[in-house]
Scaffold this motif. Structure first.
Motif, short mmCIF file in Angstrom:
data_model
loop_
_atom_site.label_atom_id
_atom_site.label_comp_id
_atom_site.label_asym_id
_atom_site.label_seq_id
_atom_site.Cartn_x
_atom_site.Cartn_y
_atom_site.Cartn_z
N LEU A 164 1.05 -1.12 -0.11
CA LEU A 164 -0.02 0.03 -0.09
C LEU A 164 0.92 1.20 -0.04
CD1 LEU A 164 -2.49 -1.07 2.90
CD2 LEU A 164 -2.94 -1.08 0.31
N SER A 165 0.48 2.26 -0.53
CA SER A 165 1.21 3.66 -0.61
C SER A 165 0.53 4.76 -0.95
CB SER A 165 2.39 3.62 -1.70
OG SER A 165 1.57 3.32 -2.83
N SER A 166 0.66 5.90 -0.38
CA SER A 166 0.08 7.16 -0.59
C SER A 166 0.97 8.18 -1.46
CB SER A 166 0.09 7.89 0.72
OG SER A 166 -0.91 7.08 1.82
N LEU A 167 0.25 8.60 -2.47
CA LEU A 167 1.06 9.51 -3.44
C LEU A 167 0.30 10.72 -3.05
CD1 LEU A 167 2.27 10.09 -6.13
CD2 LEU A 167 0.41 9.37 -7.11
N LEU A 168 1.20 11.85 -3.19
CA LEU A 168 0.91 13.16 -2.93
C LEU A 168 1.47 14.05 -4.49
CD1 LEU A 168 -0.57 15.48 -1.26
CD2 LEU A 168 1.75 16.12 -0.45
N VAL A 169 0.43 14.78 -4.95
CA VAL A 169 0.98 15.49 -6.35
C VAL A 169 0.81 17.02 -5.85
CG1 VAL A 169 0.34 15.76 -8.55
CG2 VAL A 169 0.45 13.62 -7.71
N SER A 170 1.81 17.69 -6.13
CA SER A 170 1.97 19.05 -6.06
C SER A 170 2.37 19.68 -7.36
CB SER A 170 2.90 19.63 -4.94
OG SER A 170 2.75 18.85 -3.73
N HIS A 171 1.49 20.69 -7.92
CA HIS A 171 1.57 21.04 -9.17
C HIS A 171 1.28 22.40 -9.59
CE1 HIS A 171 0.86 21.07 -13.51
NE2 HIS A 171 -0.43 21.48 -13.38
N VAL A 172 2.13 22.97 -10.41
CA VAL A 172 1.87 24.41 -10.70
C VAL A 172 2.42 24.61 -12.18
CG1 VAL A 172 3.20 26.66 -10.48
CG2 VAL A 172 2.46 25.35 -8.39
N GLY A 173 1.60 25.00 -13.27
CA GLY A 173 1.87 25.02 -14.58
C GLY A 173 1.14 24.06 -15.35
#
Length: 563
Positions: A378-387
């Motif tokens: 199991l895993s947690s993915l965090l996406v931080s996005h600009v542009g």
């Protein structure tokens, strides 16, 4: 090392105010103050490694002296039988080999072609303004803890069979960091983010005194005047997953950061209230009732805004007309054995850098030392996005491309409504694309001349809880690829590859062949738990195979007219 706000010598404040007169209002120049760096507690340097640590059996490095003399593993297929240890012809000590001692090794991430691939091409542009980063980041785990029913009765022998990664110094499993940055107007800003953004994230987590989500078993203390809250199993809580932190210090840091944006830039930032900042009323059921907690989303928003503030601040302190200073070498004033003492003023070169960069960051955290690419993990993915860089997931069951980011363009209804009050000049270029003050992106790092109208680095945040083998792989591409290929085409090309490294190479090669613009092209491919089953979903990679073949033939046709 992280670039922080240094104290200015007497007489230097006037130079900062005069040089930034074209950008920011007079009141801002008079009232501008840097963030107090002395408030940060003395902590060790946060570590960022471009390798991951894993356990492998000792026999992988050295022969096992306890093993049988005969090479039983070289028997012909017809003579080989399962090694169960309960038959005369199977080695009696095979079960001992499974539970033997393991050796901790460091595997360079960029050389692990079966786990990660990254390829970047210049295209027909004079230089490559794209950049990327990959490694293991030193922050507490933010994974959602699995239910107790899945962990309290685990078979120890079965657990030893799993490939597993090592824990960090804090005792948490490794947190993986992947970033892609697309510069415009030059490579100075994208290079700054490649070299420093992960350090901003690490130092922000340290400043917030962020605690691991895996050790928080009860709700934080309730604010005064609120009803008492019983203990809560963090695995059953809804997102965002709250983690322990120094709430008083977090509030002070957030308040100071927003005030510095208002004083330095003004305009859009006069009414700016980051949505994930607790101090400005983050809308969360847990936030509204509790104190002494934070979230990884709050950390990422603060780190992005702080990095952008430092970059813009340094550019505003430079002068465009200082030709003598611009011609001096960058390392002229370096101190012996301390080359980073004057690094803050060198961001973007000697002259003021007016360009900027997009940024897309993906961080993966696991609740156990089992790595995220293990089929049972199991895993947690965090996406931080600009542009307008792009991040995609490939579903194992359907084979479809799942976009995790949206393009921050003036044509986006959300972005248009956010900026209409300040950006009065929305125009459409000859290609039919909307632009704002000549910019295609409404969110970006840098772009100092467009900060007042709202071109900020406030990230779009998204969290995905990934089940065992739920997704096959993760793809991160710059707009040189996403502007040429469809999302499904990118995913299907990687499905046909044997390794993520080969998949990234094939995507960049195909995009370079069929493009009409020749933009910089960068692709990162990350293996996930369902990699071995990537061709099972839907029609595999056949959905776009015919169209891709037609596009390749059309692009290589010598009779094709090129503009």
């Amino acid at each position: 090392m992280i670039v922080t706000s240094a104290r200015r010598a007497p007489g230097q404040a006037r130079s900062l105010a005069d040089s930034s007169s074209f950008l920011f209002p007079r009141r801002a120049r008079l009232r501008y103050t840097t963030e107090a760096s002395h408030d940060r507690p003395a902590t060790r340097r946060r570590q960022f490694h471009d390798y991951f640590v894993t356990h492998i059996p000792s026999s992988s490095l050295h022969p096992d002296p306890r093993g049988p003399a005969s090479s039983f593993h070289k028997l012909p297929r017809s003579a080989s039988i399962p090694h169960t240890g309960d038959t005369p012809r199977s080695p009696t000590n095979f079960q001992a080999l499974v539970g033997r001692e393991t050796t901790v090794v460091r595997v360079p991430l960029r050389s692990a072609k079966h786990h990660f691939g990254a390829v970047s091409a210049r295209g027909t542009r004079p230089g490559n303004e794209d950049a990327y980063q990959a490694g293991v980041i030193d922050i507490p785990a933010f994974a959602k803890r699995p239910p107790a029913s899945l962990t309290i009765k685990r078979d120890a022998e079965a657990q030893s069979r799993e490939s597993r990664g090592a824990q960090t110094a804090s005792g948490d499993p490794q947190v993986f960091y992947f970033g892609i940055f697309d510069g415009h107007g030059g490579a100075e800003c994208s290079a700054f983010l490649r070299d420093n953004l992960h350090e901003y994230i690490q130092n922000t987590a340290a400043d917030f005194e962020l605690q691991s989500s895996l050790r928080m078993t009860e709700a934080p203390k309730v604010m005064e005047g609120a009803e008492e809250i019983a203990e809560i199993d963090m695995a059953t809580m809804s997102l965002p997953v709250m983690q322990g932190g120094n709430r008083q210090r977090i509030g002070d840091l957030e308040k100071t950061l927003v005030q510095n944006w208002r004083r330095l830039v003004g305009g859009y930032f006069k009414r700016f209230k980051p949505p994930n900042f607790f101090y400005y009323g983050a809308e969360s059921a847990v936030d509204a009732r509790t104190t002494g907690c934070s979230s990884i989303e709050e950390v990422m928003e603060y780190a992005f805004l702080r990095a952008d503030l430092d970059f813009v601040k340094v550019q505003a302190a430079k002068r465009d007309d200082d030709l003598v200073q611009a011609e001096k070498p960058l390392n002229e004033d370096e101190i012996l054995h301390s080359p980073n003492q004057t690094r803050s003023m060198k961001i973007g070169g000697r002259a003021r850098f007016k360009g900027g960069s997009t940024a897309s960051v993906a961080m993966i955290s696991t609740p156990t030392p089992t790595p995220f690419w293990h089929p049972a993990s199991l895993s947690s993915l965090l996406v931080s996005h600009v542009g307008d860089t792009r991040i995609l997931l490939c579903s194992t069951t359907t084979g479809e491309a799942i976009p995790l980011t949206s393009n921050h363009h003036p044509s986006s209804p959300i972005e248009a409504s956010r900026l209409r009050r300040y950006a009065a000049t929305f125009v459409t270029d000859s290609f039919g694309e909307e632009r704002m003050s000549g910019l295609a992106n409404t969110r970006a790092f840098g772009d100092v001349q467009s900060k007042r109208i709202g071109v900020s680095a406030e990230p779009e945040l998204r969290r995905i809880e990934m089940g065992p083998a739920e997704f096959s792989f993760l793809v991160m591409v710059s707009d040189g690829i996403s502007g040429t290929l469809l999302d499904q085409e990118v995913v299907d090309i990687i499905k046909e590859a044997r390794t993520p490294d080969q998949g990234a190479t094939d995507v960049v090669k195909f995009a370079t062949e069929v493009t009409k613009e020749g933009d910089n092209a960068t692709c990162l491919a990350i293996r996930l738990g369902g990699w071995e089953r990537r061709l099972e979903g839907g029609v595999g990679s056949l959905g776009t195979k015919e169209s891709r073949e037609w596009r390749r033939q059309d692009a290589t046709d010598p009779r094709r007219s090129r503009t």
